[in-house]
Design a protein around this motif. Structure first.
Motif, PDB file in Angstrom:
ATOM      1  N   VAL A  11       0.836  -1.200   0.000  1.00 35.09           N
ATOM      2  CA  VAL A  11       0.000   0.000   0.000  1.00 35.09           C
ATOM      3  C   VAL A  11       0.871   1.250   0.000  1.00 35.09           C
ATOM      4  N   ALA A  12       1.915   1.269   0.833  1.00 33.47           N
ATOM      5  CA  ALA A  12       2.817   2.433   0.871  1.00 33.47           C
ATOM      6  C   ALA A  12       3.554   2.598  -0.451  1.00 33.47           C
ATOM      7  N   ALA A  13       3.988   1.490  -1.045  1.00 31.78           N
ATOM      8  CA  ALA A  13       4.655   1.569  -2.349  1.00 31.78           C
ATOM      9  C   ALA A  13       3.693   2.113  -3.399  1.00 31.78           C
ATOM     10  N   GLY A  14       2.436   1.655  -3.357  1.00 36.34           N
ATOM     11  CA  GLY A  14       1.446   2.170  -4.288  1.00 36.34           C
ATOM     12  C   GLY A  14       1.202   3.655  -4.101  1.00 36.34           C
ATOM     13  N   ALA A  15       1.235   4.126  -2.844  1.00 35.08           N
ATOM     14  CA  ALA A  15       1.068   5.553  -2.587  1.00 35.08           C
ATOM     15  C   ALA A  15       2.200   6.351  -3.231  1.00 35.08           C
ATOM     16  N   ALA A  16       3.410   5.808  -3.169  1.00 31.61           N
ATOM     17  CA  ALA A  16       4.538   6.489  -3.834  1.00 31.61           C
ATOM     18  C   ALA A  16       4.340   6.516  -5.343  1.00 31.61           C
ATOM     19  N   LEU A  17       3.950   5.383  -5.921  1.00 34.68           N
ATOM     20  CA  LEU A  17       3.731   5.316  -7.369  1.00 34.68           C
ATOM     21  C   LEU A  17       2.567   6.202  -7.791  1.00 34.68           C
ATOM     22  N   ALA A  18       1.587   6.390  -6.920  1.00 32.04           N
ATOM     23  CA  ALA A  18       0.429   7.212  -7.232  1.00 32.04           C
ATOM     24  C   ALA A  18       0.687   8.696  -6.968  1.00 32.04           C
ATOM     25  N   THR A  19       1.923   9.016  -6.550  1.00 33.15           N
ATOM     26  CA  THR A  19       2.301  10.407  -6.284  1.00 33.15           C
ATOM     27  C   THR A  19       3.284  10.929  -7.320  1.00 33.15           C
ATOM     28  N   LYS A  20       4.335  10.142  -7.603  1.00 34.09           N
ATOM     29  CA  LYS A  20       5.332  10.537  -8.615  1.00 34.09           C
ATOM     30  C   LYS A  20       5.783   9.302  -9.374  1.00 34.09           C
ATOM     31  N   MET A  21       5.934   9.445 -10.673  1.00 31.93           N
ATOM     32  CA  MET A  21       6.341   8.303 -11.489  1.00 31.93           C
ATOM     33  C   MET A  21       7.804   7.934 -11.305  1.00 31.93           C
ATOM     34  N   SER A  22       8.603   8.837 -10.760  1.00 28.26           N
ATOM     35  CA  SER A  22      10.004   8.509 -10.495  1.00 28.26           C
ATOM     36  C   SER A  22      10.121   7.365  -9.495  1.00 28.26           C
ATOM     37  N   ALA A  23       9.069   7.108  -8.714  1.00 26.40           N
ATOM     38  CA  ALA A  23       9.094   5.991  -7.768  1.00 26.40           C
ATOM     39  C   ALA A  23       9.124   4.641  -8.465  1.00 26.40           C
ATOM     40  N   LEU A  24       8.818   4.595  -9.761  1.00 31.02           N
ATOM     41  CA  LEU A  24       8.861   3.329 -10.500  1.00 31.02           C
ATOM     42  C   LEU A  24      10.241   2.689 -10.442  1.00 31.02           C
ATOM     43  N   ALA A  25      11.291   3.522 -10.344  1.00 34.67           N
ATOM     44  CA  ALA A  25      12.652   2.981 -10.296  1.00 34.67           C
ATOM     45  C   ALA A  25      12.868   2.103  -9.079  1.00 34.67           C
ATOM     46  N   ALA A  26      12.091   2.329  -8.012  1.00 34.77           N
ATOM     47  CA  ALA A  26      12.274   1.559  -6.781  1.00 34.77           C
ATOM     48  C   ALA A  26      11.503   0.246  -6.782  1.00 34.77           C
ATOM     49  N   VAL A  27      10.609   0.035  -7.747  1.00 36.67           N
ATOM     50  CA  VAL A  27       9.748  -1.145  -7.721  1.00 36.67           C
ATOM     51  C   VAL A  27      10.540  -2.452  -7.710  1.00 36.67           C
ATOM     52  N   PRO A  28      11.527  -2.658  -8.590  1.00 39.28           N
ATOM     53  CA  PRO A  28      12.274  -3.923  -8.523  1.00 39.28           C
ATOM     54  C   PRO A  28      12.933  -4.155  -7.168  1.00 39.28           C
ATOM     55  N   VAL A  29      13.437  -3.088  -6.557  1.00 35.24           N
ATOM     56  CA  VAL A  29      14.071  -3.220  -5.246  1.00 35.24           C
ATOM     57  C   VAL A  29      13.037  -3.607  -4.191  1.00 35.24           C
ATOM     58  N   LEU A  30      11.883  -2.961  -4.216  1.00 34.17           N
ATOM     59  CA  LEU A  30      10.845  -3.264  -3.233  1.00 34.17           C
ATOM     60  C   LEU A  30      10.347  -4.702  -3.369  1.00 34.17           C
TER      61      LEU A  30
END
Length: 561
Positions: free
Chosen positions: A213-232
């Motif tokens: 849910v927190a990761a989704g909140a980041a993705l739903a705020t700025k697209m630059s958070a996509l870079a962290a998805v593989p790490v998460l």
């Protein structure tokens, strides 16, 4: 025994994965940590609210505030597709409380809509901007509690307070946490996701979905958070695997399947949050872009098409890729250039981070890797920071450390690791460095955007080395109006202002010197420092034939010509 005597620094204070023991003491001391936490967050709140009250709209804020107001009234995604709606929904809470007049029939781009709302609709821009900024301020303070909790779990109460102090005195976090923008919310949601994944090592069924849910909140705020998805996703799988290994559950194949399931849960939860953020704005998911959406080709087009998000999100990605193709101008250490420099962000962070904070970041990163008890936390703290920073360094827009505001968040937690080093001087040195950071931060109050550390001359000298949101983001138009009224009444004003404010609203009657004959430009020449940094041709000639006489907020220079 010999090994422990030869390597006291690497000796674990407690068995691996065990929480740090709480020192015995008088019952009254149990209130010391909460009291210090409240004091640190209170001073941070005062700094951010004071900054929010005194600053005029920065360049990006009217876009987000106008989009938030449009979403509240029209319940449709129309503006600013390059950023998903969640961060603007946070801002919309303040906009809704301010209840401004809004004209849905106004036609213009997203920047014009925001300026129309602030300056042409009968609203008070000071009041509206303060209300829009307050929800971001509240969220920034909440992320401070995440920093405190994360560091306390790693090192104990003293580590939690050290980490919170670094966070609460960070000029970058204060500067951008006091604005109605998206950088701090996105970074804070990522930190929260990582902290929850760390906790999932003990209780994956509870914390893995929450991390998603927190990761989704980041993705739903700025697209630059996509870079962290593989790490998460990798950290989610690792946390579940670690939990199963502690419980010795089943065969390796079953453990691997459960680990993969953990990653899937994070991914599904994150995707659901992104969709929900769009559905909150418009349950019918209408999408009528008010700006050009570029066509993308090759691998970028394939990536966009594969994204399991609403069409508005994917069009926003296309807009972002279009921005990456633009030849932006940058400014670093007095050099004006076109394009981007791979080392821009590390260099800018070196300038804009307090010296004591830099030292604690470095020491903490070493301690997290070297101290056996802390080593399991290294992938959670250092890998996301490195991946996000590397991704930001490849961007084409060298506009400021706000693109790396996650660094002071993650490394504040890592810095607490210095207290796990079994040296008598470690705590004293850490305390002295935190005090140095606090003094450096308080000295810049309330001019946090143009902060630079003492090695680079402080806030007054930042304009010589950096530009844009590092120093001058249009925030001092109100202060300029006060200065002109108090010190230079009845003088002819020539203004080159880089920002989203409307000078005439603040009582500034000025002309553009670039549109007049050179010999007619006499009186006060007022230029935003970002424009000074990028000055060429006619503007450069005007500046070179003028005399600097005053500075406003360390972001606007007044010349006499």
């Amino acid at each position: 025994m010999m090994a422990r005597e030869l390597h006291p620094v690497l000796e674990p204070l407690t068995p691996p994965e065990a929480p740090a023991p709480r020192p015995a003491g008088r019952p009254g001391r149990r209130w010391l940590v909460p009291l210090l936490a409240v004091l640190l967050l209170a001073q941070m709140a005062v700094a951010m609210v004071t900054t929010a009250v005194q600053q005029t709209p920065t360049i990006d804020e009217p876009v987000y505030v106008g989009t938030a107001a449009d979403s509240l009234h029209e319940h449709e995604i129309r503006y600013n597709p390059e950023h998903p709606p969640l961060g603007k929904l946070v801002i919309a809470v303040g906009v809704a409380l301010a209840d401004p007049r809004y004209d849905p029939s106004f036609s213009g781009d997203q920047g014009q809509v925001g300026r129309h709302l602030l300056y042409e609709s009968g609203n008070d821009p000071w009041q509206l901007m303060l209300w829009a900024r307050l929800p971001v301020i509240a969220l920034t303070l909440a992320f401070g509690l995440v920093v405190l909790a994360f560091a306390r779990e790693l090192v104990g109460p003293a580590g939690g307070i050290l980490a919170l102090a670094l966070y609460a005195f960070s000029p970058d976090v204060i500067a951008h946490g006091s604005l109605a923008t998206l950088d701090v919310p996105a970074a804070g949601f990522l930190l929260t996701s990582v902290w929850l994944l760390w906790r999932a090592r003990r209780r994956p069924r509870l914390y893995v979905p929450l991390a998603g849910v927190a990761a989704g909140a980041a993705l739903a705020t700025k697209m630059s958070a996509l870079a962290a998805v593989p790490v998460l996703l990798a950290l989610a799988a690792w946390s579940v695997w670690h939990h199963d290994s502690l419980d010795r559950r089943g065969a390796p194949a079953r453990a691997a399947a459960r680990a993969a399931a953990g990653a899937v849960v994070v991914a599904v939860a994150a995707i659901a949050v992104v969709w929900l953020s769009y559905l909150v704005v418009d349950p019918r998911l209408r999408w009528s872009p008010q700006q050009h959406v570029p066509v993308v080709h090759g691998l970028r087009a394939l990536l966009v098409d594969l994204m399991p998000f609403p069409e508005a999100y994917r069009d926003g990605m296309r807009v972002q890729f279009g921005f990456e193709n633009h030849p932006w101008q940058g400014f670093l250490f007095g050099r004006l250039y076109t394009g981007s420099l791979w080392y821009y962000l590390p260099a800018a962070l070196l300038v804009k981070t307090p010296l004591g904070m830099l030292a604690l970041w470095a020491a903490g990163a070493v301690a997290v890797v070297a101290v056996r008890r802390l080593r399991p936390a290294a992938p959670y703290l250092l890998v996301p920071t490195a991946v996000l920073l590397a991704s930001a360094m490849t961007g084409s827009r060298d506009f400021g450390t706000r693109y790396a505001v996650f660094v002071p968040m993650f490394l504040a937690v890592a810095a607490a690791g210095v207290l796990a080093v079994r040296r008598r001087w470690a705590g004293v040195a850490a305390g002295a460095l935190v005090l140095f950071v606090a003094v450096s931060s308080v000295r810049t109050f309330p001019y946090y955007l143009p902060y630079s550390n003492e090695a680079f001359g402080g806030p007054a000298e930042t304009r010589l080395r950096l530009h844009d949101s590092n120093v001058d983001w249009g925030q001092d138009l109100g202060r300029l109006a006060d200065r002109l009224r108090e010190r230079y009444p009845a003088e002819r004003i020539w203004l080159v202002y880089k920002g989203s404010g409307v000078p005439s609203y603040y009582g500034i009657d000025a002309s553009d010197p670039r549109e007049a004959p050179l010999d007619d430009v006499h009186g006060l020449l007022v230029v935003s420092d970002s424009s000074v940094a990028k000055a060429t041709g006619r503007l450069a000639e005007l500046i070179n034939t003028s005399r600097s006489i005053d500075q406003v907020g360390h972001s606007i220079t007044i010349y006499r010509r």
